[in-house]
Write an enzyme that holds these catalytic residues in place. Structure first.
Site: not given
Ligand code: UT7
Length: 323
Positions: A113, A250, A280
């Site tokens: 990225c 980004h 992204n």
């Molecule tokens: O380009 C550089 C590389 N990438 C990034 O910069 C991405 C960096 N990270 C992020 O953008 C965020 O961490 C994410 C968007 C990937 C995730 O958001 P988050 O607020 O950190 O969510 P989380 O991973 O803590 O997940 C919260 C909940 C989980 O469920 P439980 O364990 O709380 O029951 C996940 O299983 O959301 C769930 N979850 C989803 N639910 C519905 C994860 N993905 C999804 C989804 N739809 N697509």
């Protein structure tokens, strides 16, 4: 004294727009979860016959047209991608050939990225070192090919596309504020490989592999590293953040973009956001956003712009330029 100035921008997106609801029909996710957690509404996905070189060539041709240049004037093609068409030759060489360029240098950069920031910094250095006076710098991806479409935590986050700029060496005009690339800062810390990687590759498993990410950890590192590299480049340039007209970040997640702007004390009204429609696109995200904002008239000649990105490796960097 010379500087390397962006004289044209261009971009290319696949025709197929995939909205969040389209993904929710085959994954355990929802439009509201994706929008609230990421700011993403849709992404473009390339059809199976379209490659990274196809998107890159289209974006490059538009950048050349905007710069008013024939392809034959280009001395250097630097292309950032994590999704090259082939293991080799470099996708940059394929793009060079398609544009009809038969001289100069062409190579790829793999910094995921952060790739476009790396590519622009490297092209700037090579032009300053005498490799020529005109470069095409491209960020292009077909990232959809690396996605595990059964993993809702990553499949909803990425898209395909390409952005390109023409970089031309210009002599400074005495008494005028210099335009062009003013400073760049690149970083990497390979210890964090396990947080964001692809679990394959020709040198290890012989397969292309799929993207794996510990999203919450990457989020935390992203906000910290991006804020610190922006502080670093501003200190080096002896500028306050209020001197910046636009930040072109980004486009990984709107919450990362907002958290970084807040830590920097920078207003979101002066941050270019395209993650809602592009998702992204890895190395393509910064040049795509730049092209959108140049073409819609927000970014104008003479304005001070700050580009920043962070990605797998980890790699991260920032670049300060006057358009
Ligand atoms: O380009 C550089 C590389 N990438 C990034 O910069 C991405 C960096 N990270 C992020 O953008 C965020 O961490 C994410 C968007 C990937 C995730 O958001 P988050 O607020 O950190 O969510 P989380 O991973 O803590 O997940 C919260 C909940 C989980 O469920 P439980 O364990 O709380 O029951 C996940 O299983 O959301 C769930 N979850 C989803 N639910 C519905 C994860 N993905 C999804 C989804 N739809 N697509």
């Amino acid at each position: 004294m010379t500087h390397n100035l962006i004289t044209g921008t261009g971009s290319a997106l696949p025709a197929t727009r995939v909205a969040n609801d389209d993904l929710a029909s085959r994954l355990d996710t929802s439009d509201s979860w994706i929008r609230e957690r990421t700011g993403i509404r849709a992404r473009r996905i390339a059809d199976p016959a379209t490659t990274t070189a196809d998107l890159a060539t289209e974006a490059a041709a538009r950048a050349l047209e905007a710069a008013g240049l024939e392809a034959g004037a280009i001395d250097l093609v630097v292309l950032a991608t994590a999704t090259p068409d082939l293991t080799f030759p470099a996708t940059a060489a394929r793009v060079q050939a398609r544009l009809g360029i038969t001289r100069g240098a062409a190579f790829d950069i793999a910094a995921v990225c952060s790739g476009f920031i790396y590519a622009l910094a490297v092209a700037d250095s090579l032009l300053k070192a005498g490799q020529g006076s005109r470069a095409l710098v491209i960020g292009a991806e077909t990232f959809s090919r690396l996605l595990d479409w059964d993993d809702r935590a990553t499949a909803v986050l990425f898209g395909d596309g390409a952005g390109a700029v023409v970089l031309e060496t210009r002599a400074a005009v005495p008494g005028e504020t210099p335009r062009g690339i003013l400073a760049s800062r690149l970083h990497a810390d390979g210890r964090h490989e396990g947080l964001l990687y692809v679990d394959g590759g020709p040198g290890t498993t012989g397969t292309v592999g799929k993207l794996r990410m510990a999203g919450r950890d990457v989020f935390r590192h992203a906000v910290h590293n991006l804020t610190s590299v922006v502080d670093e480049i501003l200190a080096e340039a002896q500028l306050g953040v209020e001197a910046i007209d636009w930040i072109i970040p980004h486009q990984a997640n709107l919450r990362i973009i907002e958290a970084t702007a807040k830590k920097l004390g920078f207003p979101m009204a002066k941050v270019i956001v395209t993650v809602d429609e592009h998702a992204n696109t890895s190395a393509a995200s910064v040049p795509l956003a730049l092209d959108v904002a140049v073409r819609d008239g927000r970014i104008r000649p003479g304005q001070l712009c700050l580009l920043e990105a962070m990605g797998g490796g980890f790699t991260w960097g920032a670049l300060l330029l006057r358009m």
